[in-house]
Design a protein around this motif. Sequence first.
Motif, PDB file in Angstrom:
ATOM      1  N   GLY A  87      11.700  -0.642  -8.210  1.00 54.47           N
ATOM      2  CA  GLY A  87      13.064  -1.615  -8.519  1.00 54.47           C
ATOM      3  C   GLY A  87      13.964  -0.999  -9.675  1.00 54.47           C
ATOM      4  N   GLY A  88      15.164  -0.511  -9.751  1.00 51.63           N
ATOM      5  CA  GLY A  88      15.998  -0.209 -10.664  1.00 51.63           C
ATOM      6  C   GLY A  88      15.840   1.339 -10.590  1.00 51.63           C
ATOM      7  N   GLU A  89      15.258   1.871  -9.836  1.00 53.53           N
ATOM      8  CA  GLU A  89      14.927   3.437 -10.011  1.00 53.53           C
ATOM      9  C   GLU A  89      16.176   4.152  -9.635  1.00 53.53           C
ATOM     10  N   VAL A  90      16.244   5.238 -10.408  1.00 53.55           N
ATOM     11  CA  VAL A  90      17.665   6.339 -10.289  1.00 53.55           C
ATOM     12  C   VAL A  90      17.149   7.585 -10.051  1.00 53.55           C
ATOM     13  N   LYS A  91      17.537   8.183  -8.891  1.00 49.96           N
ATOM     14  CA  LYS A  91      17.100   9.419  -8.545  1.00 49.96           C
ATOM     15  C   LYS A  91      18.267  10.529  -8.302  1.00 49.96           C
ATOM     16  N   LYS A  92      18.428  11.610  -8.997  1.00 46.51           N
ATOM     17  CA  LYS A  92      19.466  12.732  -8.858  1.00 46.51           C
ATOM     18  C   LYS A  92      18.736  13.806  -8.155  1.00 46.51           C
ATOM     19  N   LEU A  93      19.817  14.128  -7.173  1.00 47.63           N
ATOM     20  CA  LEU A  93      19.601  15.524  -6.316  1.00 47.63           C
ATOM     21  C   LEU A  93      20.768  16.238  -6.360  1.00 47.63           C
ATOM     22  N   LYS A  94      20.899  17.262  -7.180  1.00 47.10           N
ATOM     23  CA  LYS A  94      22.508  17.889  -7.428  1.00 47.10           C
ATOM     24  C   LYS A  94      23.453  16.875  -7.603  1.00 47.10           C
ATOM     25  N   VAL A 113      16.891  14.495   7.995  1.00 44.45           N
ATOM     26  CA  VAL A 113      16.152  15.561   6.962  1.00 44.45           C
ATOM     27  C   VAL A 113      16.055  14.454   5.873  1.00 44.45           C
ATOM     28  N   LEU A 114      15.012  14.411   5.382  1.00 47.53           N
ATOM     29  CA  LEU A 114      14.765  13.278   3.948  1.00 47.53           C
ATOM     30  C   LEU A 114      15.164  14.156   2.783  1.00 47.53           C
ATOM     31  N   LEU A 115      16.050  13.199   2.442  1.00 48.81           N
ATOM     32  CA  LEU A 115      16.780  13.416   0.810  1.00 48.81           C
ATOM     33  C   LEU A 115      15.963  13.018  -0.120  1.00 48.81           C
ATOM     34  N   VAL A 116      15.401  11.668  -0.286  1.00 48.37           N
ATOM     35  CA  VAL A 116      14.793  11.047  -1.260  1.00 48.37           C
ATOM     36  C   VAL A 116      14.021   9.996  -0.868  1.00 48.37           C
ATOM     37  N   THR A 117      13.136   9.608  -1.716  1.00 45.80           N
ATOM     38  CA  THR A 117      12.327   8.197  -1.242  1.00 45.80           C
ATOM     39  C   THR A 117      12.146   7.520  -2.936  1.00 45.80           C
ATOM     40  N   VAL A 118      12.686   6.285  -2.510  1.00 42.01           N
ATOM     41  CA  VAL A 118      12.528   5.309  -4.007  1.00 42.01           C
ATOM     42  C   VAL A 118      11.890   4.249  -3.528  1.00 42.01           C
ATOM     43  N   ARG A 170      14.778  -4.786  -5.201  1.00 42.33           N
ATOM     44  CA  ARG A 170      14.531  -3.835  -4.098  1.00 42.33           C
ATOM     45  C   ARG A 170      14.527  -4.312  -2.638  1.00 42.33           C
ATOM     46  N   LYS A 171      16.073  -4.787  -2.659  1.00 33.32           N
ATOM     47  CA  LYS A 171      16.744  -5.237  -1.598  1.00 33.32           C
ATOM     48  C   LYS A 171      17.891  -4.408  -1.123  1.00 33.32           C
ATOM     49  N   ASP A 172      18.301  -3.739  -1.897  1.00 31.01           N
ATOM     50  CA  ASP A 172      19.513  -2.718  -1.743  1.00 31.01           C
ATOM     51  C   ASP A 172      19.435  -1.484  -2.322  1.00 31.01           C
ATOM     52  N   SER A 173      20.153  -0.452  -1.721  1.00 29.29           N
ATOM     53  CA  SER A 173      20.170   1.057  -2.460  1.00 29.29           C
ATOM     54  C   SER A 173      21.613   1.418  -2.085  1.00 29.29           C
ATOM     55  N   SER A 174      21.933   2.428  -2.929  1.00 28.82           N
ATOM     56  CA  SER A 174      23.059   3.041  -2.754  1.00 28.82           C
ATOM     57  C   SER A 174      22.875   4.564  -2.924  1.00 28.82           C
ATOM     58  N   LEU A 175      23.786   5.288  -2.549  1.00 27.07           N
ATOM     59  CA  LEU A 175      23.864   6.694  -2.527  1.00 27.07           C
ATOM     60  C   LEU A 175      25.164   7.190  -2.961  1.00 27.07           C
ATOM     61  N   HIS A 176      25.370   7.803  -4.144  1.00 29.08           N
ATOM     62  CA  HIS A 176      26.751   8.295  -4.618  1.00 29.08           C
ATOM     63  C   HIS A 176      26.820   9.654  -4.512  1.00 29.08           C
ATOM     64  N   ILE A 177      27.953  10.338  -4.146  1.00 24.69           N
ATOM     65  CA  ILE A 177      28.132  11.670  -4.153  1.00 24.69           C
ATOM     66  C   ILE A 177      29.399  11.824  -5.008  1.00 24.69           C
ATOM     67  N   LEU A 218      24.131  14.447  -5.710  1.00 24.18           N
ATOM     68  CA  LEU A 218      23.910  13.073  -5.226  1.00 24.18           C
ATOM     69  C   LEU A 218      23.037  12.031  -6.056  1.00 24.18           C
ATOM     70  N   THR A 219      23.466  10.882  -6.206  1.00 19.04           N
ATOM     71  CA  THR A 219      22.599  10.223  -7.185  1.00 19.04           C
ATOM     72  C   THR A 219      22.090   8.897  -6.065  1.00 19.04           C
ATOM     73  N   PHE A 220      20.959   8.497  -6.222  1.00 15.08           N
ATOM     74  CA  PHE A 220      20.481   7.523  -5.373  1.00 15.08           C
ATOM     75  C   PHE A 220      19.897   6.517  -6.395  1.00 15.08           C
ATOM     76  N   GLN A 221      20.084   5.130  -6.131  1.00 14.27           N
ATOM     77  CA  GLN A 221      19.953   3.992  -6.936  1.00 14.27           C
ATOM     78  C   GLN A 221      18.996   3.024  -6.022  1.00 14.27           C
ATOM     79  N   PHE A 222      18.036   2.284  -6.688  1.00 10.87           N
ATOM     80  CA  PHE A 222      17.295   1.204  -5.987  1.00 10.87           C
ATOM     81  C   PHE A 222      17.624  -0.017  -6.642  1.00 10.87           C
ATOM     82  N   GLY A 223      17.990  -0.911  -5.949  1.00 10.33           N
ATOM     83  CA  GLY A 223      18.340  -2.202  -6.814  1.00 10.33           C
ATOM     84  C   GLY A 223      17.072  -2.791  -7.243  1.00 10.33           C
ATOM     85  N   ASP A 224      17.292  -3.742  -8.449  1.00 12.36           N
ATOM     86  CA  ASP A 224      16.325  -4.389  -9.153  1.00 12.36           C
ATOM     87  C   ASP A 224      15.497  -5.038  -8.421  1.00 12.36           C
TER      88      ASP A 224
END
Lengths: 111, 119
Positions: free
Chosen positions: A52-59, A44-49, A69-76, A61-67
């Motif tokens: 580069g450098g974009e940060v999205k929050k979903l309650k 199930v899709l959580l987020v799309t980024v 655009r070669k990496d991403s992280s999900l922080h809970i 969950l914090t999603f970050q796209f590297g500057d």
Amino acid sequence: TQLLEQSPQFLSIQEGENLTVYCNSSSVFSSLQWYRQEPGEGPVLLVTVVTGGEVKKLKRLTFQFGDARKDSSLHITAAQPGDTGLYLCAASWEYGNKLVFGAGTILRVKS
Amino acid sequence: EAGVAQSPRYKIIEKRQSVAFWCNPISGHATLYWYQQILGQGPKLLIQFQNNGVVDDSQLPKDRFSAERLKGVDSTLKIQPAKLEDSAVYLCASSFVFQRGGRGNNEQFFGPGTRLTVL
């Protein structure tokens, strides 16, 4: 062939702890998505980024796209047992919709 | 709104037998995908349809796998003959439209999958 590397492969933590999951590639993404998959179900899709450098929050969950655009992280934050599941990143390298998935991170949150 | 439907949910066959999976996408979704998810791995795209035409089947083992979407709605995926390494979950997904040439943000909606075990 573009590959996505996810780490860690498995994570077992106590309720209330914080965690971060990583997704990396040697090539620049066009866009990156994070999915959550429970046993016996499809992802199930959580987020799309896409930026580069974009940060999205979903309650919690914090999603970050590297500057670059070669990496991403999900922080809970303050993980809960309901967060248990397989977390998948999926990237597109060309303008279009073909996705390549990482192997996933299995998260288990114990109460 | 009904989700993506797949059947059967589980299938056990012996190697060299044939098997078919069925998918009914979300109504109005033009694009349909079949993925193979081997235990411990992420889904791998096998084939992508836009309406009833094939957009990408570069990773479909065409000597044994075939898929069709004759009327641009339902789709079937067939394996003939099956091998042990075909044991996996076969996921069907659909999206509203395939945006070639754009930074596609088309959400793919997945069905529950068919778990295939080849003995």
